[in-house]
Scaffold this motif. Structure first.
Motif, short mmCIF file in Angstrom:
data_model
loop_
_atom_site.label_atom_id
_atom_site.label_comp_id
_atom_site.label_asym_id
_atom_site.label_seq_id
_atom_site.Cartn_x
_atom_site.Cartn_y
_atom_site.Cartn_z
N LEU A 172 34.76 47.88 -16.67
CA LEU A 172 34.08 46.35 -17.69
C LEU A 172 34.09 45.52 -15.95
N GLN A 214 32.95 36.59 -17.97
CA GLN A 214 33.30 37.61 -17.21
C GLN A 214 33.18 39.02 -17.93
N MET A 215 33.76 38.93 -18.67
CA MET A 215 33.82 39.63 -20.38
C MET A 215 32.65 39.50 -21.54
N VAL A 273 31.13 42.74 -12.91
CA VAL A 273 32.63 41.38 -11.71
C VAL A 273 32.94 41.09 -10.74
N TRP A 324 39.43 44.59 -27.22
CA TRP A 324 39.49 44.52 -26.56
C TRP A 324 40.28 45.44 -25.87
N GLN A 336 46.12 39.76 -19.39
CA GLN A 336 44.34 38.79 -19.85
C GLN A 336 43.90 39.01 -20.71
N ALA A 378 40.02 54.26 -20.67
CA ALA A 378 41.08 53.28 -21.20
C ALA A 378 41.97 51.63 -20.07
N HIS A 379 41.87 52.02 -18.99
CA HIS A 379 42.47 50.97 -17.76
C HIS A 379 41.35 50.48 -17.46
N GLY A 380 39.75 50.33 -17.83
CA GLY A 380 38.63 49.03 -18.11
C GLY A 380 38.32 49.02 -16.61
N GLU A 398 42.42 31.07 -15.19
CA GLU A 398 41.61 32.31 -15.30
C GLU A 398 41.37 32.81 -16.87
N ARG A 419 40.80 48.60 -23.85
CA ARG A 419 40.07 47.63 -22.15
C ARG A 419 40.61 46.74 -20.41
N TYR A 427 46.82 27.47 -14.33
CA TYR A 427 46.17 28.87 -13.92
C TYR A 427 45.69 29.36 -14.81
#
Lengths: 191, 334
Positions: free
Chosen positions: B259, A82-83, B272, A129, A137, B254-256, A75, A132, A71
């Protein structure tokens, strides 16, 4: 000639077979509120903190449940699209960025190395990243990136999809151990 | 006393047919077709059931009164005629059912010609609905989520596809189900003849949160719809006070959030998750799962997995002051 089996034994065998079949129903647990590895004390991933790759990280498997979890890997696959990782790495074949489905690794093939590349970015275009995405994730992404080069178990790796992929998990005939790129890549040599 | 209970129970049962999500309360021609067919089948089947039960009761009481079974030639002939007749009537009824459901299907499949139908695209996502109003003038197109506003009396043509797995669009008060299939476009239409809020659901199992993938269709008078449309076209209002502007910084920071989410008129352009440009104007959050209030919004931002386990929004670890500012900003997006 048939061997006589006591009725009790036959019953027990039947019950065991049903129990086995039922146990197969739960393939794995989906944990939606996982405490990400870097948030657990002691599981902190060491990062070099600079633009220069620095010495290779110690060869320890990060305490991550994600590499064994289909899973989480799938994901990670969604996040990969998506990114917009596909924007540079395409579906593993590379183009603007290096390919991810071969056995050559510029910054190391361990999960910590890949996590660090995602979190802090790398010279020549790989963005950071860490500010963010949540570490949860980024670990999922790490797990998916590892699956591209066959570094996760086959029953965990996501199935084939419609995108062009050079070597699909279920079609690969050999598992080549990842090897680290010898020496410093030209891109990181500063004048 | 007991005799009075039966009609009361029937009334309660009938009252349950009304409501925002009921195929027994049609609000448009498509749903009416299906309702009429269903009612015809149900009433006919009920009449047949009552007649069969009556015949059975008659046969049982009749047999008890007779001393010996009738095995004469005449009795055999009578039984044969009755059985043949009953089989004939059954076949005739089934044939009528066939013809009626065929005619309903024909009538249902016809998209009305002429007029000026409203074109809406719906994209299914795990587990929410992206709604895009396309206009020939690009600047008049807009994107929203989980809520379809439509003018009363105007045909709405839905062009649907899916982003991930197969979903199915079903607003029982307005029309039957239609699948949303990845890589393929399906079309359906409906018309709401009465103003109201109609609830819809995903009708094709699509994963962990299939049950919490709802949407609202809000049918309103044309003038009100036009006002809503113009309001939605506008960019997000810039924050007017310091708390909201702090909240905007949290959103952009910063919490994105950026995105995945778009707020038109700002730098946030993620594709998204749902478009949040006019979040505060919506009735619900998380695909018609929870009401759009400050408390629920805060809970959703901090821990979506507690409300909708498996949803693709990650938990956010925010300081209380960050969260409160963010909520103020999000609630200012009217």
């Amino acid at each position: 000639m048939r061997t006589w089996v006591p009725r009790g034994a036959r019953l027990a065998a039947g019950v065991m077979m049903v129990a086995l079949a039922v146990s197969a129903c739960e393939r794995e647990q989906r944990r939606f509120r996982e405490t990400p590895p870097s948030a657990t004390p002691g599981g902190e991933v060491e990062t070099s903190g600079g633009f220069v790759p620095g010495p290779p990280l110690p060869d320890v498997k990060a305490v991550t449940p994600y590499l064994d979890n289909a899973y989480a890997v799938s994901e990670g696959k969604s996040l990969y699209l998506q990114m917009n990782c596909v924007g540079c790495h395409f579906h593993g074949g590379g183009g603007i960025g290096p390919p991810l489905m071969d056995d050559r690794w510029i910054y190391g093939s361990q999960p910590e190395n890949i996590y660090q590349s995602i979190e802090e970015g790398r010279p020549n275009g790989m963005p950071a990243w860490g500010s963010r995405l949540s570490s949860d994730q980024m670990w999922k992404l790490t797990a998916y990136v590892m699956s591209m080069s066959g570094q996760v178990k086959k029953d965990v790796a996501p199935g084939r999809d419609d995108h062009m992929q050079g070597k699909k998990q279920e079609q690969s005939t050999e598992v080549r151990p990842p090897r680290n790129y010898g020496g410093q890549p030209p891109s990181t040599v500063f004048p | 006393m007991r005799r009075a209970l039966l009609p009361a129970a029937a009334l309660v049962a009938l009252a349950a047919c009304q409501g925002p999500q009921s195929a027994l309360d049609p609000a448009g021609p498509q749903a009416l077709h299906l309702f009429n067919l269903g009612a015809f089948l149900w009433i006919t089947a009920s009449v047949v059931f009552v007649l069969v039960m009556a015949a059975l009761a008659l046969a049982l009481t009749h047999a008890r009164r007779r001393a010996a079974p009738d095995v004469s030639e005449a009795g055999e002939g009578r039984a044969r005629r009755i059985v043949t007749g009953a089989v004939g009537v059954t076949l005739a009824i089934l044939l009528v059912f066939l013809v009626v459901s065929y005619l309903t299907g024909r009538a249902y499949a016809v998209t009305p010609e002429g007029g000026r139908p409203l074109q809406v695209s719906v994209v299914g996502h795990q587990w929410w609905w992206e709604v895009v109003y396309s206009d020939s003038v690009q600047s008049r197109s807009l994107s929203t989520a989980n809520e379809i506003h439509v003018p009363v009396g105007r045909t709405v043509i839905l062009k649907m596809t899916s982003h991930d797995v197969i979903h199915s669009f079903w607003v029982p008060n307005l029309a039957g189900k239609k699948d949303l299939i990845p890589g393929y476009s399906t079309t359906t239409w409906f018309r709401a003849d009465h103003p109201g809020v109609y609830r819809g659901v995903c009708a094709e199992f699509c994963g962990y949160q299939h049950a919490l993938m709802g949407l609202l269709v809000i049918a309103e008078p044309p003038a009100q719809f036009a006002r809503w449309y113009d309001a939605q076209l506008a960019d997000a209002m810039p924050p007017t006070d310091t708390v909201a502007s702090t909240g905007k910084n949290v959103f952009m920071g910063a919490h994105g959030c950026v995105l995945c989410h778009t707020v038109r008129g700002t730098d946030a352009g993620g594709r998204v998750g749902p478009d949040l440009t006019h979040l505060a104007s919506r009735h619900t959050l998380a695909a018609a799962t929870i009401p759009n209030t400050r408390g629920w919004l805060g809970g959703w931002v901090m821990d979506p997995q507690g409300i909708k386990p498996g949803a693709h929004m990650p938990p956010n670890d925010m300081r209380p002051d960050e969260l409160q500012a963010l909520l103020t900003y999000l609630q200012s997006l009217r």
